[in-house]
Design a protein around this motif. Structure first.
Motif, PDB file in Angstrom:
ATOM      1  N   ASP A 179      30.868 -41.352  17.325  1.00 35.71           N
ATOM      2  CA  ASP A 179      31.624 -42.127  16.596  1.00 35.71           C
ATOM      3  C   ASP A 179      30.773 -43.062  15.613  1.00 35.71           C
ATOM      4  OD1 ASP A 179      33.968 -41.350  17.715  1.00 35.71           O
ATOM      5  OD2 ASP A 179      34.448 -43.195  18.717  1.00 35.71           O
ATOM      6  N   MET A 180      29.706 -43.445  16.338  1.00 35.45           N
ATOM      7  CA  MET A 180      28.890 -44.534  15.601  1.00 35.45           C
ATOM      8  C   MET A 180      27.912 -43.739  14.434  1.00 35.45           C
ATOM      9  SD  MET A 180      27.162 -46.599  18.488  1.00 35.45           S
ATOM     10  CE  MET A 180      28.283 -47.286  19.948  1.00 35.45           C
ATOM     11  N   GLU A 181      27.905 -42.483  14.310  1.00 34.05           N
ATOM     12  CA  GLU A 181      27.363 -41.885  13.142  1.00 34.05           C
ATOM     13  C   GLU A 181      28.155 -41.878  11.876  1.00 34.05           C
ATOM     14  OE1 GLU A 181      25.527 -38.567  15.344  1.00 34.05           O
ATOM     15  OE2 GLU A 181      24.665 -39.978  16.467  1.00 34.05           O
ATOM     16  N   ILE A 182      29.370 -41.889  12.014  1.00 36.78           N
ATOM     17  CA  ILE A 182      30.420 -41.780  11.095  1.00 36.78           C
ATOM     18  C   ILE A 182      30.243 -42.988  10.067  1.00 36.78           C
ATOM     19  CG2 ILE A 182      32.684 -41.363  10.114  1.00 36.78           C
ATOM     20  CD1 ILE A 182      32.673 -39.553  12.895  1.00 36.78           C
ATOM     21  N   PRO A 183      29.903 -43.142   8.814  1.00 39.07           N
ATOM     22  CA  PRO A 183      30.038 -44.339   8.199  1.00 39.07           C
ATOM     23  C   PRO A 183      31.490 -44.685   7.868  1.00 39.07           C
ATOM     24  CG  PRO A 183      29.309 -42.495   6.703  1.00 39.07           C
ATOM     25  CD  PRO A 183      29.568 -41.944   8.158  1.00 39.07           C
ATOM     26  N   ILE A 184      31.685 -45.898   7.649  1.00 38.82           N
ATOM     27  CA  ILE A 184      33.051 -46.376   6.976  1.00 38.82           C
ATOM     28  C   ILE A 184      32.831 -46.424   5.458  1.00 38.82           C
ATOM     29  CG2 ILE A 184      34.642 -48.383   7.147  1.00 38.82           C
ATOM     30  CD1 ILE A 184      33.211 -49.258   9.714  1.00 38.82           C
ATOM     31  N   GLN A 185      33.665 -45.926   5.022  1.00 40.18           N
ATOM     32  CA  GLN A 185      33.897 -45.894   3.359  1.00 40.18           C
ATOM     33  C   GLN A 185      34.905 -46.778   2.854  1.00 40.18           C
ATOM     34  OE1 GLN A 185      34.623 -41.665   3.125  1.00 40.18           O
ATOM     35  NE2 GLN A 185      32.427 -41.438   1.992  1.00 40.18           N
ATOM     36  N   SER A 186      34.430 -47.455   1.761  1.00 38.40           N
ATOM     37  CA  SER A 186      35.573 -48.393   1.069  1.00 38.40           C
ATOM     38  C   SER A 186      35.745 -47.747  -0.214  1.00 38.40           C
ATOM     39  CB  SER A 186      35.252 -49.847   1.235  1.00 38.40           C
ATOM     40  OG  SER A 186      34.102 -50.179   0.573  1.00 38.40           O
ATOM     41  N   ASP A 187      36.392 -48.089  -0.875  1.00 35.43           N
ATOM     42  CA  ASP A 187      36.700 -47.741  -2.556  1.00 35.43           C
ATOM     43  C   ASP A 187      37.255 -48.954  -3.221  1.00 35.43           C
ATOM     44  OD1 ASP A 187      39.449 -45.753  -2.642  1.00 35.43           O
ATOM     45  OD2 ASP A 187      39.212 -47.588  -1.949  1.00 35.43           O
ATOM     46  N   ALA A 188      37.217 -48.836  -4.844  1.00 33.55           N
ATOM     47  CA  ALA A 188      37.456 -50.080  -5.429  1.00 33.55           C
ATOM     48  C   ALA A 188      39.049 -50.436  -5.419  1.00 33.55           C
ATOM     49  CB  ALA A 188      36.927 -49.787  -6.967  1.00 33.55           C
ATOM     50  N   THR A 189      39.974 -49.240  -5.367  1.00 31.44           N
ATOM     51  CA  THR A 189      41.182 -50.066  -5.437  1.00 31.44           C
ATOM     52  C   THR A 189      41.588 -50.674  -4.196  1.00 31.44           C
ATOM     53  OG1 THR A 189      41.426 -47.475  -5.876  1.00 31.44           O
ATOM     54  CG2 THR A 189      43.485 -49.056  -5.896  1.00 31.44           C
ATOM     55  N   THR A 190      41.278 -50.180  -3.039  1.00 27.35           N
ATOM     56  CA  THR A 190      41.553 -50.704  -1.656  1.00 27.35           C
ATOM     57  C   THR A 190      40.958 -52.192  -1.663  1.00 27.35           C
ATOM     58  OG1 THR A 190      39.845 -49.811  -0.684  1.00 27.35           O
ATOM     59  CG2 THR A 190      41.820 -48.898  -0.598  1.00 27.35           C
ATOM     60  N   ASP A 191      39.965 -52.521  -2.310  1.00 22.81           N
ATOM     61  CA  ASP A 191      39.145 -53.713  -2.502  1.00 22.81           C
ATOM     62  C   ASP A 191      40.274 -54.951  -3.049  1.00 22.81           C
ATOM     63  OD1 ASP A 191      36.912 -53.015  -1.450  1.00 22.81           O
ATOM     64  OD2 ASP A 191      35.684 -53.043  -3.294  1.00 22.81           O
ATOM     65  N   LYS A 192      41.013 -54.521  -3.966  1.00 17.40           N
ATOM     66  CA  LYS A 192      41.841 -55.433  -4.447  1.00 17.40           C
ATOM     67  C   LYS A 192      43.051 -55.926  -3.302  1.00 17.40           C
ATOM     68  CE  LYS A 192      41.073 -54.356  -8.942  1.00 17.40           C
ATOM     69  NZ  LYS A 192      41.536 -52.900  -9.706  1.00 17.40           N
ATOM     70  N   TYR A 193      43.410 -54.977  -2.629  1.00 18.61           N
ATOM     71  CA  TYR A 193      44.040 -55.291  -1.396  1.00 18.61           C
ATOM     72  C   TYR A 193      43.407 -56.128  -0.664  1.00 18.61           C
ATOM     73  CZ  TYR A 193      47.477 -51.568  -2.992  1.00 18.61           C
ATOM     74  OH  TYR A 193      48.403 -50.423  -3.519  1.00 18.61           O
ATOM     75  N   SER A 194      42.291 -55.951  -0.339  1.00 22.81           N
ATOM     76  CA  SER A 194      41.588 -56.980   0.616  1.00 22.81           C
ATOM     77  C   SER A 194      41.472 -58.017   0.187  1.00 22.81           C
ATOM     78  CB  SER A 194      40.088 -56.414   0.759  1.00 22.81           C
ATOM     79  OG  SER A 194      39.998 -55.177   1.835  1.00 22.81           O
ATOM     80  N   ILE A 195      41.550 -58.597  -1.219  1.00 19.98           N
ATOM     81  CA  ILE A 195      41.305 -59.784  -1.883  1.00 19.98           C
ATOM     82  C   ILE A 195      42.684 -60.329  -1.670  1.00 19.98           C
ATOM     83  CG2 ILE A 195      41.026 -60.809  -3.787  1.00 19.98           C
ATOM     84  CD1 ILE A 195      38.268 -60.584  -2.949  1.00 19.98           C
ATOM     85  N   LEU A 196      43.710 -59.275  -1.851  1.00 20.01           N
ATOM     86  CA  LEU A 196      45.129 -59.948  -1.692  1.00 20.01           C
ATOM     87  C   LEU A 196      45.119 -60.659  -0.331  1.00 20.01           C
ATOM     88  CD1 LEU A 196      48.153 -60.456  -2.539  1.00 20.01           C
ATOM     89  CD2 LEU A 196      48.500 -57.977  -1.812  1.00 20.01           C
ATOM     90  N   GLY A 197      44.796 -59.805   0.814  1.00 18.75           N
ATOM     91  CA  GLY A 197      44.926 -60.347   2.278  1.00 18.75           C
ATOM     92  C   GLY A 197      44.200 -61.582   2.321  1.00 18.75           C
ATOM     93  N   SER A 198      42.894 -61.551   1.974  1.00 18.90           N
ATOM     94  CA  SER A 198      42.138 -62.739   1.972  1.00 18.90           C
ATOM     95  C   SER A 198      42.714 -64.026   1.324  1.00 18.90           C
ATOM     96  CB  SER A 198      40.946 -62.497   1.288  1.00 18.90           C
ATOM     97  OG  SER A 198      39.817 -63.459   1.249  1.00 18.90           O
ATOM     98  N   MET A 199      43.290 -63.822   0.177  1.00 20.44           N
ATOM     99  CA  MET A 199      43.973 -65.028  -0.507  1.00 20.44           C
ATOM    100  C   MET A 199      45.061 -65.285   0.148  1.00 20.44           C
ATOM    101  SD  MET A 199      43.699 -64.209  -4.813  1.00 20.44           S
ATOM    102  CE  MET A 199      42.168 -64.567  -5.469  1.00 20.44           C
TER     103      MET A 199
END
Lengths: 378, 378, 378
Positions: A179-199
């Motif tokens: 499991d530890m060898e698999i990187p976590i990917q993020s992308d730009a669209t979802t980043d806005k959702y993260s900021i929504l959660g953060s706010m």
């Protein structure tokens, strides 16, 4: 004589009136607590939920897991609280305590996010809450009279630090080398959702810290929390640029909240100036965690802590707990240290144990991927 | 004599003080209602609005329709209420009743979403509200003394069941055969918006049910609503897996809310245990609706009910109304059944009629598509 | 004699009880203000933040800028307020005034959005707040006794009109000719975020206007604000279609809010009918601004006002301030006009000055683009 009789009557009428009035008064105060309970609920579902959507291809799972974790934690916590061991409390107070437990559980889940199956989040919830309650019983209620009075109004220690440590311990015991060898990917669209959660978390955080504070202490407490958050937000921006040259939106979404985590222990005691300093330091510490430690961690340990809860909740949590030593006049320092130590011990042992138990229920065919469990996934 | 005079003075001062104090007290209670009114407004616009964004290429229309439906319903409802037929109430209470009407209207609109032009949503709103008020007048106010006392605090019957039935009846009378052959597409990005809408509804639902409950009954009521929602959320997950093998995110977004719909009728009477059971059953019923009935519906009737409001509001609504028979001590059972029957009759007749009237204003060139009415659409 | 003594005792007990009770009462009122402060905070971060996400490729910057602007404005405002020039107020009242300042700052920033570097938003915040406070001191507190009593409860003049004018003046003095040739791109995904921001603003707007209104005036005030918003929402839809033939989702997201801007000055005085009219006119004016003036502006002046704050806050703001002349009985009309004139003068002079100062700190290599400052940008 007549006047005396009238007087008595007048007084007794008044006492009666006061009685029913104080009944209304107490209901009004409970409804005000309820408003804060709703704010916390928005943090749990929308805040934590969307903050965790940053993992690409795992958004549906993260949101479903959030729904399930909250739905297990609340009734389970309230049911255990009614077993008779614990002090009786108002229903809304009970609900808020249950929400605190759910928050800690979501933090713990953030560490292992994406590496268990959906139904295993349910098991995580079922196993986490009893240990969380045990720690609350020992550290906050001081049920066994071994700790003393700990300053932790907003839960820096028993909610954030406990959840983070539990999650990391569980991650260690259930994450395979592969499991530890698999990187976590993020992308730009979802980043806005993260900021929504953060706010959403940012906006409602004062209600989290002041949820159970006496009515007259609420104004000072909530202003402190906002100031601490302002401090960590600015500090995060500055630290992110200073360390990485460019800003990372993930730093902003996460470390900006570190002020809220750290002010928890002292939110009703600190001055506004102290709140600003605690917030700013927490923001810097947390950004250092995300920008330097996490990069290194990825080299040596590969991925253990999916959402970086150690950087957002773990280290700022213990920092907040220790800040009380400077900030709170007449603090029982040994109690505070004992509280932190016991919390750490229970979280680590319980986390290792629960991680092992969860791993008995199998593992996902594909980690960080909605596909295995959802129809119509991307 | 002197003492008596002083006493009188003292008492009259006190009475005066009490008078102005009880004025403040009543204002405080109204402002607490206002906080719940705001929560409901978040449900109406953000909750319902984003829950309906799942239809691909129709997101702008769904959000604009939500804006317009709410903006027509609130002032229209309040204006009609001031015509003199109805009991006078505080402004906030009036507002909350108007929000209830808007909620029912949004549910009705969910059934025909995508198959009318934007301005026809305005006509729908103008025609829906009078019928909604008629039903409220008969079933809740018992204006004609033909029903009796119906238990429906949170509107399982008069809001959810009424809105769903009205919407389906309208859909039947305005949807052409050709429309029914066009499938509704959803995509993965919009699914996250749906979950956002769903979470907003979940979080604020207790304020919906407890909006007009007396202050001292609020704690028990709101905890009941949360417990019912926890019950339906877990039940939805389990039922979704059991029926479909994999989880459908649409089930989670929708059926998780069925507990809120069903607990409405009994939210201030049920015990916490009963709330959990009502919620869990509602979650299962609703998931069965989405996962089995809707699939079949699509085969036989093709698409009639765009958002599946029958599965989320219709069936759980009537189930909640009937659950009162078991839960509420001393319930006037014939009144409850009459209330449900009259609601059904008015909703169906009015829905068929209004659907026909709306269809006179033409139909969209392309259904389920923003393109026809928005500039710069995708 | 005995009765007199008892009477005295009884009265003094009563007085004591009343004292502590009125203490609780005052705390309860402050906590109710706090609930509104939280609603405003949701507007500032989530509302303004996501409303500004419509600029394609600039979403991360817009959200980060929102975070930073709020985090600078709140503590700075509160710190200056404690310098001793100003009247002392409760902590929550202070916080709300600071939030008003932050709102005005965000409006100003909307005009120049995308054409400065991220750290320059911090400088903007540092320079804006003192001028905003100066205007508040002169126009609202009438510190120099040169204005008189201005009607502006919800800030049409000192918040919206001031912010918009300041922003446009700053834009004029810092935007280069080359910048003006670059068009602003928006895309369909981000449009949904804009609507989310817009809905958050719509839902919580009544709390903004009623934040500091006396408790007994809150019901009428908040209903007025909702009615004005309903009026502008419907008017926007109608005007958008009438002018453009098709609906622009940007009109809906923005002009639908104009009713909230315009009702600010008279929200506690207007009748519900007047509120509806003010809202509807504001919606039409604002849509005309977006649909006609802005198109023309783009031809002659190219891009100056990124978010169209002149159309949403500037013109509806001054319209609202002037509407008070018709609506408010016994209004000090010269004071109202002086208030508007002074606000305009300070905003323009300060804006030009601050724009020039900000331009000394350089300019972005690429405008309207996250890429220059964020790692992993799209």
């Amino acid at each position: 004589m007549v006047s005396f009789a009238v007087l008595s009557l007048c007084c007794s009428v008044k006492l009666f009136a006061e009685h029913s009035e104080s009944g209304t008064m107490s209901s009004i105060l409970q409804v005000q607590q309820y408003d804060r309970a709703i704010h916390i609920m928005a943090m749990l579902l929308i805040g934590f939920g969307f903050l965790m959507v940053f993992v690409r291809k795992y958004g549906r799972s993260a949101l479903t897991a959030t729904f399930l974790l909250v739905s297990v934690a609340l009734p389970l916590y309230m049911a255990i609280k009614q077993l008779g061991i614990f002090e009786e409390k108002g229903e809304i107070e009970q609900l808020i305590f249950a929400e605190f437990g759910a928050a800690s559980l979501l933090i713990a889940a953030g560490a292992i996010l994406g590496r268990i199956k959906i139904f295993q989040y349910l098991i995580l919830g079922l196993l986490f809450i009893p240990f969380y309650l045990l720690n609350e019983l020992i550290v906050i209620d001081d049920y066994f009279h071994i700790v003393g009075k700990v300053a932790d109004t907003g839960g820096s220690i028993v909610i954030h630090f406990f959840g983070a440590l539990f999650g990391i311990a569980a991650a260690v015991s259930l994450t395979s080398k592969k499991d530890m060898e698999i990187p976590i990917q993020s992308d730009a669209t979802t980043d806005k959702y993260s900021i929504l959660g953060s706010m959403v978390l940012w906006v409602f955080w004062p209600s989290f810290c002041a949820a159970l504070v006496p009515v007259e202490a609420i104004p000072h407490t909530v202003v402190n929390v906002f100031i601490a958050l302002c401090g960590s937000t600015i500090a995060t921006y500055v630290a992110s640029i200073a360390i990485r040259k460019k800003v990372s939106i993930a730093d902003i979404a996460n470390a900006a909240l570190a002020g809220g985590v750290a002010i928890g222990a002292t939110c009703d005691f600190a001055s506004h100036g102290q709140a600003m300093i605690i917030g700013a330091i927490a923001g810097i510490i947390s950004t250092v965690g995300f920008a330097i430690l996490q990069e290194k961690q990825q080299k040596f340990h590969k991925i253990i802590d999916t959402c970086g809860v150690s950087n957002l909740h773990g280290i700022p949590g213990i920092f907040g707990g220790l800040a009380a030593i400077v900030v709170v006049d007449g603090l029982d320092i040994p109690a505070q240290l004992k509280g932190i130590a016991i919390t750490a011990a229970i979280a680590i042992i319980a986390g290792l144990l629960v991680g092992k138990l969860i791993s008995l229920f199998g593992k996902p065919t594909e980690i960080y991927d909605d596909f295995a469990e959802f129809i119509d996934a991307e």
